[in-house]
Motif scaffolding. Structure first.
Motif, PDB file in Angstrom:
ATOM      1  N   GLN A 151      -0.589   9.058  -8.906  1.00  0.00           N
ATOM      2  CA  GLN A 151      -0.890   8.841  -7.502  1.00  0.00           C
ATOM      3  C   GLN A 151      -0.532  10.118  -6.751  1.00  0.00           C
ATOM      4  N   SER A 174      -3.898  -2.940  -7.023  1.00  0.00           N
ATOM      5  CA  SER A 174      -4.336  -2.228  -5.822  1.00  0.00           C
ATOM      6  C   SER A 174      -3.135  -1.674  -5.071  1.00  0.00           C
ATOM      7  N   GLY A 175      -3.399  -0.973  -4.021  1.00  0.00           N
ATOM      8  CA  GLY A 175      -2.329  -0.413  -3.214  1.00  0.00           C
ATOM      9  C   GLY A 175      -1.829   0.941  -3.674  1.00  0.00           C
ATOM     10  N   LEU A 176      -2.537   1.556  -4.637  1.00  0.00           N
ATOM     11  CA  LEU A 176      -2.104   2.873  -5.098  1.00  0.00           C
ATOM     12  C   LEU A 176      -2.562   3.941  -4.117  1.00  0.00           C
ATOM     13  N   HIS A 177      -1.888   5.070  -4.139  1.00  0.00           N
ATOM     14  CA  HIS A 177      -2.198   6.125  -3.176  1.00  0.00           C
ATOM     15  C   HIS A 177      -3.049   7.208  -3.822  1.00  0.00           C
ATOM     16  N   GLN A 195       0.837  -1.195   0.000  1.00  0.00           N
ATOM     17  CA  GLN A 195       0.000   0.000   0.000  1.00  0.00           C
ATOM     18  C   GLN A 195       0.873   1.246   0.000  1.00  0.00           C
ATOM     19  N   ARG A 196       0.800   2.025  -1.083  1.00  0.00           N
ATOM     20  CA  ARG A 196       1.509   3.297  -1.111  1.00  0.00           C
ATOM     21  C   ARG A 196       0.794   4.253  -0.175  1.00  0.00           C
ATOM     22  N   CYS A 197       1.573   5.020   0.592  1.00  0.00           N
ATOM     23  CA  CYS A 197       0.967   5.839   1.646  1.00  0.00           C
ATOM     24  C   CYS A 197       1.968   6.873   2.143  1.00  0.00           C
ATOM     25  N   PHE A 198       1.505   7.690   3.081  1.00  0.00           N
ATOM     26  CA  PHE A 198       2.414   8.524   3.874  1.00  0.00           C
ATOM     27  C   PHE A 198       2.640   7.781   5.183  1.00  0.00           C
TER      28      PHE A 198
END
Lengths: 471, 701
Positions: free
Chosen positions: B129, B110-113, A261-264
């Motif tokens: 993103q 999935s897992g995109l911001h 999961q791309r995130c901050f």
């Protein structure tokens, strides 16, 4: 979903895979209780009424990761250790006679060790090495305990039983809150009566703090305060509830496949905006700052709380690790140094590029970077039933005269405690690195601490190095 | 037939007649939902609705899949790729639901911001993103993405508002992305000059260009919340903007290299390496000029192609598409459709080039979508897929996200097809021939020009509004075109063109009877000769008076003065013991008051403090029991005068109200609670807020 089973006669405080679930809000505020805790001095044994022979003060101690009989101590003061001889328990009794008590301490266990702490000499808290003895309870969600030989921390808020003027009990004793390695695992648990084998019987207004060791254990940084009620203690219950009532809590849980999961990520109270959180179905998780290649968090148990990312406007956009997380250096995981004495850079140079990642059939990512003429593939995955988190680098080089160094760990101190085992940062976690690999690890002084680094020559076409984190 | 009904009607008892009349009236009002402002002369019977011409069809997602659509891309094989704000990419087979069969959803990635756009190029999908432009590929042919390549990254401050809309692929094969400004935080703004939004990192508030190899170049600036981005069939680039600080009203505009569109905060990056922009912060006027005047004074700034008056034609413009179906989607080939996030509606925009630049007119087109619209995309079957998500900024619609299709029925609506600028007025084109009599009657029309101001204040009222008198009318032989010769045309002003009195040759009224033309430039060319025998000169005083009377009517209902009830902002001197009760009401994100309900005693002296904590405008309006919807709907119809009236309509149902408050400001009102017990609703009447943003004051003993 905090699930507690109440067993008549005692509260069994199982530290392996307890059946609990945190509801951490995103920003853990600095607790004000720090200012009112009093130190229980370990410069001498004057704070204790009864000190059996097995207990002594030392300056430093280490327990072998896998061999319970192996331990090392350094004479001095500051740490209280129990050195087991034979089978008998040895009960340490302090001078502290208490009613309500808040107590915080750090402890280290040897492999297989089992110890019980008694509040008022009657109410038990078990400190067991469950890491080695994986007694899985049903519905186990978070594994917050640490491997033997690593320091752990616990904070207990205890409320003594209450009596009326005629001496009849009006309220049961309670564990108001218990925090273990940063995770709340108990809240408002009532204790109907003293534990089964408690050293003292009956229920009283004041009783002594005691420790009954059944194996090697070390204690340090013991702090406490007594209280009437905790209503005036700021931040006792953790952070102030968020004013904006969220519609719901969003917890991300990997089921069959790994989740990237791309995130901050919040690190040291600052947002890092180029990160990914990776969670595995076997409950080993990490967060990586992809702009540095730096593994910044790792933890076991629940994956992330994404409420702040996907509720209303998503004001903080921060993925919050669920569970007892480690925060380690955000500086580059690898860099070109001109020699082994060069200072490690704080940020990646402009010769570094993050290229992206590929995912395998299980969803596990391999991160891709280039540094100058080096190409790096970086795969981080759990091994051996989740007791190791292994990072494997595949490095190919297009005839680069430079040397690319990999930083395996840094800390206040690093000790080699086995042929391939290093204990990092005052024994907070281990690094396993097989020195028979293509390159030997170099332990060096750096700034206010030490670093463990490995060089890869650019003249080698293809190399692989790997190391594991154990906690 | 009608006579029979009359007989029956008058034989009914008085009470029953009354109820029947009221019911009919309500039904009529509901049926004319397309009228967004005070229209005149629409007939009672058989008004056709938008649904008769363009149908909205649901695309049902699988149970548990939350389609908060951030991006849509049509794949070459007809499948539709959808990315969501929760980071997923779904690929939908049979999205057009051929022969009513179900669509089939497959999770691709999935897992995109928070990706807010999706583009297909050469076998891969591209998303912007939060932190990067990513190329996503399936390398082993199992229809699941396995390679996520970072094309380029950019600076972020971490502010949640730093959305990236796009990418779109330009005619040059490069990617274009809009970098939203960040929010300037709660409490007093840390950047008083820039207002409630600010550029907190490099290139925020710009459109950027990214080559396939990942080279990022700043392209244009002055952006605020540029939620829509797209190209037309000529490869020209367009974007849509959202009203707020420095943006009096939203618009759609063509974008060219080094254009500056207005919001000054992006100019913080104007001097940075890579920028070729001519505009600097020192160029920004601070004397609150009219917008068209500011454009003249600021180097690099041009008027946006078509402005859409806020509250009337949307409040948060978003995704856009050009109609390139050549008639497959109705009579609007070559025109543009623009979605709105706040009103869950789609507007239609006609554009023409004058002096080499686009300008044109905007019209209402379709309302009634299930949630706030973010993205539009053509299907293979000449229907438009409408992707929706309004989480965080609730729309007027019932749901918080969704995916629907808009399909033409094949029936042509009677609409103003286009408004074209002429040297001496406007030429109006219609989709069906006009009834000649109404077309040649100046009372059928009402035209005026106005502008907004260019200032840091959120949004703007309408200024310098002046009527354009009709001097002459000419209708074409086929009855499809009407040329109006007008007085008072002003370059740079928006012109409101109302045609409520027109009828088709079949006596039907227009489906939408108004449009707004952004007269950025008056074209040169031949004016109509007054010797032209087909030209009807308007010199007849009776007709002039009719026009005057119509204007008077307009002014009465759209009076500049706010609700005549006197609002008290200071403690009344007669309240010697102060108020009986002080209520403090604030706002919460998602269009909410932070108090749902409060109770007061009859006749109690009340001090009410309204704190607008939000980053958009709100007011507080207290109304009679059960009047919230009525008042909210009236506010939606206030038209151009809405802002100057604080969006508080003139209505006996209104008891108390505050002004329309700027973000992070406050107002206190003092009033006496009603004597009669009951539940008195309070609401915000800013267009689009009233269905959600409300509460209740209970008057109890």
């Amino acid at each position: 979903m905090l699930m507690r089973t109440f067993i008549r006669g005692s509260i069994v405080f199982l530290l392996v895979c307890c059946n609990y679930f945190t509801s951490l809000t995103q920003l853990q505020a600095q607790t004000d209780t720090k200012t009112i805790f009093k130190n229980l001095s370990l410069n001498d044994l004057s704070g204790f009424k009864t000190v059996p022979q097995k207990w002594k003060l030392v300056e430093d101690v280490s327990y072998d990761f896998s061999k319970p009989e192996k331990s090392e101590i350094k004479n001095g003061t500051g740490i209280l250790v129990n050195i087991p001889k034979g089978k008998s328990e040895s009960i340490l009794v302090s001078n502290l006679e208490h009613n309500n008590l808040a107590i915080e301490f750090e402890f280290m266990l040897a492999k297989g060790s089992q110890t019980t702490m008694y509040l008022q000499g009657r109410y038990a808290i078990k400190l067991n090495d469950s890491w080695s003895n994986q007694e899985l309870l049903p519905d186990a969600r978070i594994n917050v305990c640490r491997a033997p030989g690593l320091w752990q921390k616990m904070t207990v808020f205890f409320q003594a039983p209450k009596f009326n003027n005629s001496g009849t009990k009006t309220d049961n004793a309670k564990f108001l809150k218990v925090e273990y390695n940063g995770v709340t695992i108990q809240e408002n648990i009532e204790i109907k009566e003293p534990s089964t084998n408690s050293p003292l019987k009956g229920e009283v207004i004041n009783g002594p703090w005691m420790v009954a060791a059944g194996g090697a254990i070390a204690l340090k940084n013991i702090r406490y305060f007594q209280f009437e009620n905790l209503a005036n203690v700021k931040d006792f219950m953790g952070t102030v509830p968020n004013e904006n009532i969220q519609d719901r809590q969003i917890i991300v849980t990997p089921q069959l496949k790994t989740i990237v999961q791309r995130c901050f990520i919040e690190y040291d109270h600052k947002k890092r905006t180029f990160c990914a959180a990776v969670g595995h179905p076997d409950k080993i998780n990490y967060a990586i700052d992809l702009s540095q290649g730096a593994l910044i968090n790792f933890w076991k148990g629940g994956f992330i709380d994404a409420t702040s990312m996907w509720t209303q406007r998503g004001e903080t956009q921060i993925a919050v690790p669920l569970g007892s997380k480690f925060e380690i250096s955000p500086s580059p995981a690898f860099a070109i140094l001109s020699n082994s004495k060069d200072k490690w850079p704080e940020k990646q140079s402009d010769k570094f590029k993050f290229k992206g990642y590929k995912i395998d059939v299980d969803g596990k990512p391999t991160f891709l970077y280039t540094v100058s003429n080096f190409s790096i593939e970086d795969k981080i995955e759990p091994q051996e039933n989740g007791s190791l988190l292994t990072r494997k680098y595949k490095v190919s080089s297009g005839k680069d005269a430079n040397i690319l160094w990999f930083k395996l760990a840094e800390g206040v101190n690093i000790k080699q405690v086995g042929k391939d085992l290093y204990s990092i940062n005052n024994s907070s976690y281990y690094i396993k690195y097989t020195n028979d690999q293509s390159s030997k690890a170099i332990l060096r002084e750096a700034g206010l601490g030490q670093e463990l680094i490995v060089p890869i020559s650019g003249l080698k076409n293809q190399t692989e190095i790997k190391y594991s984190i154990i906690w | 037939m009608f006579k029979n009904y009359c007989t029956i009607f008058f034989s009914l008892k008085y009470k029953v007649r009354f109820v029947l009349l009221v019911t009919l009236q309500i039904l009529y009002c509901l049926n004319s939902a397309f009228a967004q402002h005070a229209g005149h002369g629409t007939e009672v019977a058989k008004a056709l609705t938008e649904d008769d011409f363009y149908k909205i069809i649901n695309v049902q997602a699988p149970v548990g899949v939350e389609l908060e659509v951030g991006g849509l891309a049509k794949l070459p094989d007809g499948r539709l790729a959808v990315c969501t704000r929760l980071g997923d990419i779904w690929i939908i087979e049979n999205p057009g639901m051929l022969n009513n069969s179900k669509p089939y959803f497959k999770l691709f990635a999935s897992g995109l911001h928070e990706p807010l756009g999706l583009a297909y190029k050469n076998g891969a999908l591209y998303v912007a993103q939060r932190a990067e432009l990513t190329k996503i590929s399936d390398t082993n042919g199992d229809d699941i993405a396995d390679l996520f390549e970072t094309v380029t990254t950019w600076e972020l401050s971490g502010n949640y508002c730093e959305y990236n809309h796009g990418p779109v692929v330009g005619a040059d094969g490069n990617f274009y992305i809009n970098f939203n400004l960040g929010d300037n935080g709660m409490g007093s703004s840390t950047e008083p000059f820039f207002g409630e939004m600010g550029s907190h990192a490099l290139w925020r508030g710009w459109m950027v260009q990214v080559t396939p190899e990942g080279v990022l170049t700043p392209f244009a600036s002055g952006y605020r919340s540029p939620a829509g981005i797209g190209t037309n069939s000529k490869g020209e680039l367009f974007y849509t903007e959202n009203q707020g600080g420095w943006v009096g009203t939203g618009y759609i505009t063509q974008v060219q290299k080094d254009n500056f569109f207005g919001h000054p905060s992006g100019l913080k990056s104007a001097d940075k390496p890579g920028s070729t922009l001519k505009t600097r912060i020192s160029d920004i006027p601070t004397d609150n000029p009219l917008f068209h005047d500011a454009v003249k004074r600021i180097p690099g700034m041009k008027l946006p192609s078509v402005r859409l008056p806020h509250g009337i034609l949307g409040i948060s413009l978003s995704g856009l598409v050009e109609d390139h179906t050549n008639g497959g989607f109705g009579p609007f080939a070559g025109q543009y459709f623009v979605g709105d996030e706040g009103h869950a509606s789609i507007m239609r925009v006609f554009m023409e080039k004058v002096n080499g630049e686009y300008q044109g007119a905007a019209f209402p087109f379709r309302q009634g979508f299930m949630s706030g619209i973010l993205r539009l995309e053509w299907g293979n079957d000449q229907s438009i897929f409408v992707g929706m998500s309004d989480r965080g900024w609730n729309s007027t619609a019932a749901f918080r996200h969704g995916l629907q299709r808009l399909v033409w029925t094949g029936n042509t609506p009677f609409e103003i097809k286009a408004i074209k600028a002429k040297p001496d007025g406007f030429e109006l084109e219609f989709t069906s021939p006009l009834n000649k009599e109404t077309a040649l009657d100046p009372a059928s029309y009402n035209i005026s020009g106005f502008d907004y101001k260019y200032h840091q204040t959120y949004g703007s009222e309408v200024f310098d509004k002046k009527e354009c008198k009709i001097l002459a009318i000419k209708i074409s032989d086929d009855g499809l075109t009407v040329r109006l010769v007008l007085s008072n045309l002003r370059e740079g002003y928006i012109h409101e063109v109302k045609c409520a009195g027109l009828r088709s040759a079949n006596q039907t009224p227009l489906l939408h009877d108004f449009g707004y033309y952004s007269l950025n430039a008056i074209p040169a060319g031949e004016k109509l000769s007054f010797q032209d025998k087909d030209l009807l000169k308007i010199s007849d005083p009776a007709q002039e008076n009719a026009a005057k009377n119509q204007l008077k009517e307009d002014n009465k209902t759209n009076s500049i003065a706010p609700n005549s009830k006197e609002i008290v902002n200071t403690l009344p001197s007669s309240w010697v013991n102060g108020p009986d009760l002080t209520i403090i009401i604030g706002t919460q994100p998602g269009l909410k008051f932070d108090i749902d309900k409060f109770s007061v005693k009859p006749g109690a002296k009340i001090k009410l403090v309204f704190n607008n904590n939000d980053d958009m405008q709100h007011n507080f309006v207290l109304v009679q029991p059960s009047s919230a919807d009525e008042v909210g709907k009236l506010a939606m119809k206030l038209g151009l005068e809405g802002p100057s009236m604080q969006y508080v309509p003139i209505s006996k149902s209104i008891l108390q109200h505050t002004k329309l408050l700027q973000p992070r400001t406050s107002e206190t009102i003092y009033f006496t609670a009603p004597l009669k017990k009951g539940l008195y609703p309070f609401l915000c009447t800013y267009p689009g807020h009233y269905t959600i943003m409300r509460g209740e004051m209970a008057v109890v003993q």
